[in-house]
Design a protein around this motif. Structure first.
Motif, short mmCIF file in Angstrom:
data_model
loop_
_atom_site.label_atom_id
_atom_site.label_comp_id
_atom_site.label_asym_id
_atom_site.label_seq_id
_atom_site.Cartn_x
_atom_site.Cartn_y
_atom_site.Cartn_z
N ALA A 100 25.16 -8.47 -25.23
CA ALA A 100 25.52 -9.29 -26.40
C ALA A 100 26.71 -10.18 -26.09
O ALA A 100 26.76 -11.35 -26.52
N LYS A 101 27.68 -9.67 -25.34
CA LYS A 101 28.84 -10.48 -24.95
C LYS A 101 28.41 -11.65 -24.08
O LYS A 101 28.88 -12.78 -24.25
N ALA A 102 27.50 -11.36 -23.12
CA ALA A 102 27.01 -12.42 -22.24
C ALA A 102 26.23 -13.46 -23.02
O ALA A 102 26.32 -14.68 -22.76
N LEU A 103 25.45 -12.99 -24.00
CA LEU A 103 24.67 -13.92 -24.84
C LEU A 103 25.61 -14.81 -25.65
O LEU A 103 25.37 -16.02 -25.78
N ARG A 104 26.70 -14.24 -26.17
CA ARG A 104 27.65 -15.04 -26.95
C ARG A 104 28.24 -16.18 -26.10
O ARG A 104 28.33 -17.32 -26.54
N VAL A 105 28.61 -15.85 -24.86
CA VAL A 105 29.19 -16.85 -23.98
C VAL A 105 28.18 -17.96 -23.68
O VAL A 105 28.49 -19.16 -23.75
N ALA A 106 26.95 -17.54 -23.36
CA ALA A 106 25.91 -18.52 -23.01
C ALA A 106 25.54 -19.38 -24.21
O ALA A 106 25.39 -20.61 -24.10
N ALA A 107 25.41 -18.75 -25.39
CA ALA A 107 25.00 -19.50 -26.59
C ALA A 107 26.10 -20.41 -27.10
O ALA A 107 25.81 -21.44 -27.75
N SER A 108 27.34 -20.08 -26.81
CA SER A 108 28.47 -20.89 -27.29
C SER A 108 28.50 -22.27 -26.66
O SER A 108 29.21 -23.17 -27.14
N LYS A 109 27.75 -22.47 -25.59
CA LYS A 109 27.68 -23.78 -24.95
C LYS A 109 26.86 -24.76 -25.77
O LYS A 109 26.93 -25.98 -25.57
N ALA A 110 26.04 -24.22 -26.69
CA ALA A 110 25.23 -25.08 -27.56
C ALA A 110 26.04 -25.48 -28.79
O ALA A 110 26.76 -24.66 -29.37
N LYS A 111 25.94 -26.75 -29.19
CA LYS A 111 26.67 -27.24 -30.36
C LYS A 111 25.88 -27.05 -31.64
O LYS A 111 26.43 -27.09 -32.74
N LYS A 112 24.56 -26.90 -31.50
CA LYS A 112 23.72 -26.64 -32.66
C LYS A 112 22.54 -25.78 -32.22
O LYS A 112 22.19 -25.73 -31.03
N PRO A 113 21.89 -25.05 -33.13
CA PRO A 113 20.83 -24.10 -32.79
C PRO A 113 19.73 -24.66 -31.91
O PRO A 113 19.25 -23.98 -30.99
N GLU A 114 19.31 -25.92 -32.16
CA GLU A 114 18.21 -26.50 -31.40
C GLU A 114 18.51 -26.55 -29.90
O GLU A 114 17.59 -26.46 -29.07
N GLU A 115 19.78 -26.67 -29.55
CA GLU A 115 20.16 -26.78 -28.15
C GLU A 115 19.97 -25.46 -27.39
O GLU A 115 19.98 -25.46 -26.16
N LEU A 116 19.79 -24.37 -28.12
CA LEU A 116 19.56 -23.07 -27.48
C LEU A 116 18.24 -23.05 -26.73
O LEU A 116 18.05 -22.27 -25.80
N LEU A 117 17.33 -23.95 -27.11
CA LEU A 117 16.01 -23.99 -26.48
C LEU A 117 15.99 -24.83 -25.20
O LEU A 117 14.96 -24.91 -24.53
N LYS A 118 17.12 -25.45 -24.87
CA LYS A 118 17.15 -26.33 -23.70
C LYS A 118 17.14 -25.58 -22.38
O LYS A 118 16.90 -26.17 -21.33
N THR A 119 17.42 -24.28 -22.41
CA THR A 119 17.43 -23.49 -21.18
C THR A 119 16.57 -22.24 -21.34
O THR A 119 16.53 -21.63 -22.40
N ASP A 120 15.85 -21.93 -20.27
CA ASP A 120 15.01 -20.74 -20.29
C ASP A 120 15.82 -19.47 -20.03
O ASP A 120 15.32 -18.36 -20.20
#
Length: 321
Positions: free
Chosen positions: A42-62
């Motif tokens: 969960a900590k790693a996910l928070r760091v990785a997801a924090s790079k996105a400025k909005k939810p849609e950007e979460l889909l830009k990386t597999d």
């Protein structure tokens, strides 16, 4: 009778409050240990997801799509049975119905939902944890008896199914043991855990056999042939590691039924191996039933798993029988 060395009355079998409390603490510690990888994920996910400025950007990386599926409520098992389009649909539902409405807090919402699904996974892992802890305690006690008596033994690795010779550094092997082998060529003994005895038709927790698995290649004997032979069995036992007093009677009923089935199946084959019961949660009423079976020679031996003296005594009997 071997039980007389450590049991003098039904009261000796009853689990004291202190042991129940300690058992619950052990389970809590194990739950925290198993939860640690999920928390770190969960900590790693928070760091990785924090790079996105909005939810849609979460889909830009597999790289985090698997975590997105988990946050969407898909378990690891369910993901193996879904088509790619169905997985994406689940993730899109997560974005539209939960992450976007969360606004700037979408990362926190993602992490919370990820942990919710991981919590279900942890719950599934923990359902049988008391039994696992009980098996480890029993095996460690048996290993200790073998070591104290300076007996050479081999242990069966649960994943590789290879027999490994004992060494001075045997810390933690109880976490991976599937079986133990000791004794001389003339009196070889092998304890196998959680095997289905063919003519019983059910899983048996602990089976002690007259058998040396390390010479299978020379004798061209297959394990299936051995466990299918009633004459190879010396002792069979049931172990119930659950510590909750509320489930004690149910555990005993299940174990008692299993032991009855074992004795009946062997009787039909003209054999009568020894049987035993080990339980962590033993209340007054079941303690009397167990003791009555011991005195009537229905059960050969028994022990309370929370009582070191009783468990060691039973293990000494297994090593010598």
């Amino acid at each position: 009778m071997p039980y007389k060395k450590h049991i003098g009355s039904p009261a000796d079998l009853v689990t004291p409050y202190e042991a129940t409390r300690a058992g619950f603490i052990d389970i809590a510690l194990e739950k925290n240990r198993k939860a640690t990888p999920f928390v770190e994920e969960a900590k790693a996910l928070r760091v990785a997801a924090s790079k996105a400025k909005k939810p849609e950007e979460l889909l830009k990386t597999d790289k985090i799509f698997g975590a997105l599926m988990t946050a969407a409520g898909l378990s690891d098992k369910s993901q193996n049975h879904l088509a790619k389009k169905d997985k994406r649909k689940a993730v899109m539902n997560l974005l539209e119905n939960f992450l976007k409405p969360a606004g700037e807090k979408f990362v926190e919402e993602l992490v919370y939902r990820f942990l919710l699904t991981r919590g279900d996974t942890l719950g599934g892992m923990m359902r049988n944890i008391a039994g696992v802890i009980g098996e480890r305690k029993f095996i460690r006690s048996l290993l200790s008896v073998l070591s104290i008596q300076k007996r050479e033994y081999f242990w069966l690795h649960g994943k590789s199914l290879s027999w490994i010779k004992n060494s001075l550094d045997d810390a933690g092997i109880e976490n991976n043991v599937k079986g133990l082998n000791w004794g001389t060529k003339a009196k070889a003994r092998t304890l196998l855990m959680n095997i289905t005895v063919p003519f019983v038709g059910k899983n048996v927790d602990l089976c002690l056999l007259k058998y040396n698995p390390r010479v299978i290649g020379k004798e061209k004997t297959k394990i299936r042939e051995v466990i299918s032979s009633p004459e190879c069995y010396i002792v069979l036992g049931e172990l119930k590691g659950g510590i909750d007093p509320a489930g004690a009677d149910e555990h005993w009923k299940t174990a008692n039924s299993a032991l009855d089935r074992i004795r009946k199946s062997f009787s039909e084959k003209g054999k009568a191996p020894n049987t035993f019961f080990i339980g962590a949660a033993i209340e007054n009423s079941m303690a009397k039933e167990i003791y009555d079976q011991l005195t009537q020679k229905i059960l050969t031996n028994a022990a309370n798993l929370t009582n070191d003296t009783q468990v060691i005594s039973l293990c000494e009997w297994l090593v010598e029988v």
